[in-house]
Write a protein that holds these residues in place. Sequence first.
Motif, mmCIF file in Angstrom:
data_model
loop_
_atom_site.group_PDB
_atom_site.id
_atom_site.type_symbol
_atom_site.label_atom_id
_atom_site.label_comp_id
_atom_site.label_asym_id
_atom_site.label_seq_id
_atom_site.Cartn_x
_atom_site.Cartn_y
_atom_site.Cartn_z
ATOM 1 N N GLU A 170 1.010 -1.333 0.378
ATOM 2 C CA GLU A 170 0.027 0.331 -0.007
ATOM 3 C C GLU A 170 1.092 1.226 -0.311
ATOM 4 O O GLU A 170 0.104 2.513 0.035
ATOM 5 C CB GLU A 170 -0.817 -0.239 1.311
ATOM 6 C CG GLU A 170 -2.076 -0.803 1.277
ATOM 7 C CD GLU A 170 -3.183 -0.804 0.284
ATOM 8 O OE1 GLU A 170 -3.266 1.080 -0.517
ATOM 9 O OE2 GLU A 170 -4.545 -1.329 0.349
ATOM 10 N N GLY A 171 2.516 1.241 0.537
ATOM 11 C CA GLY A 171 2.799 2.230 0.601
ATOM 12 C C GLY A 171 3.957 1.768 1.708
ATOM 13 O O GLY A 171 3.756 0.986 2.228
ATOM 14 N N PRO A 172 4.351 2.963 2.129
ATOM 15 C CA PRO A 172 5.521 3.091 3.232
ATOM 16 C C PRO A 172 5.267 2.065 4.354
ATOM 17 O O PRO A 172 4.410 2.477 5.043
ATOM 18 C CB PRO A 172 6.474 4.021 3.695
ATOM 19 C CG PRO A 172 5.509 4.996 2.399
ATOM 20 C CD PRO A 172 4.305 4.399 1.793
ATOM 21 N N GLY A 173 5.774 0.975 4.962
ATOM 22 C CA GLY A 173 5.248 -0.320 6.153
ATOM 23 C C GLY A 173 3.869 -0.838 5.843
ATOM 24 O O GLY A 173 3.549 -1.272 6.876
ATOM 25 N N GLN A 174 3.304 0.133 4.964
ATOM 26 C CA GLN A 174 1.847 -0.473 5.509
ATOM 27 C C GLN A 174 1.248 -1.633 3.916
ATOM 28 O O GLN A 174 1.905 -1.310 2.692
ATOM 29 C CB GLN A 174 0.603 1.394 4.499
ATOM 30 C CG GLN A 174 0.682 1.770 5.626
ATOM 31 C CD GLN A 174 0.508 1.285 6.669
ATOM 32 O OE1 GLN A 174 -0.463 0.696 7.136
ATOM 33 N NE2 GLN A 174 0.999 2.014 7.990
ATOM 34 N N ALA A 175 0.358 -2.376 4.272
ATOM 35 C CA ALA A 175 0.488 -4.081 3.397
ATOM 36 C C ALA A 175 -1.719 -4.642 3.833
ATOM 37 O O ALA A 175 -1.734 -4.121 4.494
ATOM 38 C CB ALA A 175 1.076 -4.747 3.265
ATOM 39 N N GLU A 176 -2.002 -4.411 2.583
ATOM 40 C CA GLU A 176 -3.143 -5.492 2.740
ATOM 41 C C GLU A 176 -3.715 -6.646 2.021
ATOM 42 O O GLU A 176 -2.509 -7.749 1.536
ATOM 43 C CB GLU A 176 -3.929 -5.122 1.610
ATOM 44 C CG GLU A 176 -5.450 -5.401 1.660
ATOM 45 C CD GLU A 176 -6.747 -5.111 0.666
ATOM 46 O OE1 GLU A 176 -6.441 -3.280 0.466
ATOM 47 O OE2 GLU A 176 -7.958 -5.333 0.159
ATOM 48 N N VAL A 177 -3.722 -7.483 3.147
ATOM 49 C CA VAL A 177 -3.905 -8.921 3.013
ATOM 50 C C VAL A 177 -5.358 -9.491 2.501
ATOM 51 O O VAL A 177 -6.057 -8.601 2.329
ATOM 52 C CB VAL A 177 -3.842 -10.000 3.985
ATOM 53 C CG1 VAL A 177 -4.690 -9.608 5.201
ATOM 54 C CG2 VAL A 177 -3.936 -11.173 4.109
ATOM 55 N N GLY A 178 -5.484 -10.757 0.952
ATOM 56 C CA GLY A 178 -5.981 -11.507 0.562
ATOM 57 C C GLY A 178 -6.435 -12.208 0.629
ATOM 58 O O GLY A 178 -4.701 -13.487 0.820
ATOM 59 N N TYR A 179 -7.048 -13.541 1.328
ATOM 60 C CA TYR A 179 -6.851 -14.612 1.146
ATOM 61 C C TYR A 179 -8.177 -15.898 0.025
ATOM 62 O O TYR A 179 -9.685 -15.001 0.711
ATOM 63 C CB TYR A 179 -6.651 -15.804 2.187
ATOM 64 C CG TYR A 179 -7.308 -14.685 3.429
ATOM 65 C CD1 TYR A 179 -8.708 -14.948 3.557
ATOM 66 C CD2 TYR A 179 -7.096 -13.525 4.018
ATOM 67 C CE1 TYR A 179 -9.215 -14.347 4.811
ATOM 68 C CE2 TYR A 179 -7.124 -12.736 4.976
ATOM 69 C CZ TYR A 179 -8.542 -13.147 5.278
ATOM 70 O OH TYR A 179 -9.525 -11.990 5.606
ATOM 71 N N ALA A 180 -7.835 -16.855 0.237
ATOM 72 C CA ALA A 180 -9.115 -17.890 -0.390
ATOM 73 C C ALA A 180 -8.743 -19.277 -0.127
ATOM 74 O O ALA A 180 -7.823 -19.569 -0.664
ATOM 75 C CB ALA A 180 -9.745 -17.461 -1.853
ATOM 76 N N LEU A 181 -9.563 -20.229 -0.025
ATOM 77 C CA LEU A 181 -9.134 -21.944 0.210
ATOM 78 C C LEU A 181 -10.553 -21.842 -0.439
ATOM 79 O O LEU A 181 -11.712 -21.819 0.066
ATOM 80 C CB LEU A 181 -9.712 -21.326 1.743
ATOM 81 C CG LEU A 181 -8.354 -23.276 2.215
ATOM 82 C CD1 LEU A 181 -7.004 -22.741 1.860
ATOM 83 C CD2 LEU A 181 -8.929 -23.173 3.898
ATOM 84 N N ALA A 182 -9.969 -23.176 -1.017
ATOM 85 C CA ALA A 182 -10.850 -24.277 -1.490
ATOM 86 C C ALA A 182 -11.832 -25.056 -0.374
ATOM 87 O O ALA A 182 -11.609 -24.994 0.125
ATOM 88 C CB ALA A 182 -9.826 -25.486 -1.912
ATOM 89 N N SER A 183 -13.363 -24.545 -0.418
ATOM 90 C CA SER A 183 -14.474 -25.085 -0.127
ATOM 91 C C SER A 183 -14.373 -26.415 0.713
ATOM 92 O O SER A 183 -14.681 -26.352 2.199
ATOM 93 C CB SER A 183 -15.669 -25.402 -1.035
ATOM 94 O OG SER A 183 -16.525 -24.379 -1.142
ATOM 95 N N ASP A 184 -13.944 -26.913 0.436
ATOM 96 C CA ASP A 184 -13.684 -29.171 0.541
ATOM 97 C C ASP A 184 -12.489 -28.819 1.606
ATOM 98 O O ASP A 184 -12.186 -30.006 2.060
ATOM 99 C CB ASP A 184 -13.391 -30.016 -0.421
ATOM 100 C CG ASP A 184 -12.108 -29.901 -1.341
ATOM 101 O OD1 ASP A 184 -11.390 -29.017 -1.127
ATOM 102 O OD2 ASP A 184 -11.704 -31.333 -1.476
#
Length: 199
Positions: free
Chosen positions: A102-116
Amino acid sequence: MTEPTLDVAQIAWPTQDQPLLTERLVLRPHRPDDLEDLLRFHADPDVVRWTPWVVKDHAATEEFLAKRTTMTRWHEPGDWLVLAVQRRDDGRVVGEVLLKWEGPGQAEVGYALASDQHGQGLAREAVAGLFRYAFDVLGVHRVVAIIVDANDASTRLAEQVGMTREAHLVEAVWFKGAWASEYVYAIRAEQFRQSPDLG
Ligand SMILES: CC(C)(COP(=O)(O)OP(=O)(O)OC[C@H]1O[C@@H](n2cnc3c(N)ncnc32)[C@H](O)[C@@H]1OP(=O)(O)O)[C@@H](O)C(=O)NCCC(=O)NCCS
């Protein structure tokens, strides 16, 4: 205090040969042969319900994967690092984790996992592994997660990896055909390191 800087050329980005490892998982850049595994969750309405992408067919997933194979490091703010979440026991790619600069020292996380694969703590393990890398190697100060407020599984996960709810943004985004409200969750490096079972 000086603004944090990141020399992206000097960072040890995860590779096929040197992935991030957790107890049950390998986190590594995507490869073209991930396609069939990726399709299993990129085309699953239960997963896609909460993700920015729409349900995709084989050709669209192939195109998406080709782009993801290039998202292996940060060059400039706005870039996403995308890692396949692969089980160590059977080699199957069961999900993905993402980290945006995102910029100095800053981040955004995302995630996804298969249903099973839900309900085994695999997402928690993968996100904790990504956080360890973000805080220890990338020198990130704070990571946020932006979560549609009705997404209970995701808010539970955010809390399980030590994030705290900082804001509720009411009808702040047009999402899948309607106005949606979002939670902002965040965790700072110092908080992560104080969680002995995570850091
Ligand atoms: C969000 C998402 C990744 C969470 O998956 P999940 O399986 O619930 O999360 P985990 O893998 O961490 O598993 C946690 C669950 O496993 C259970 N569990 C079992 N064994 C465990 C272990 N060894 N360690 C930790 N938890 C364990 C936990 O009790 C928890 O159960 P609960 O959901 O009933 O509370 C998943 O729902 C998903 O892919 N959703 C669609 C995409 C999405 O929403 N992305 C985020 C957009 S913001």
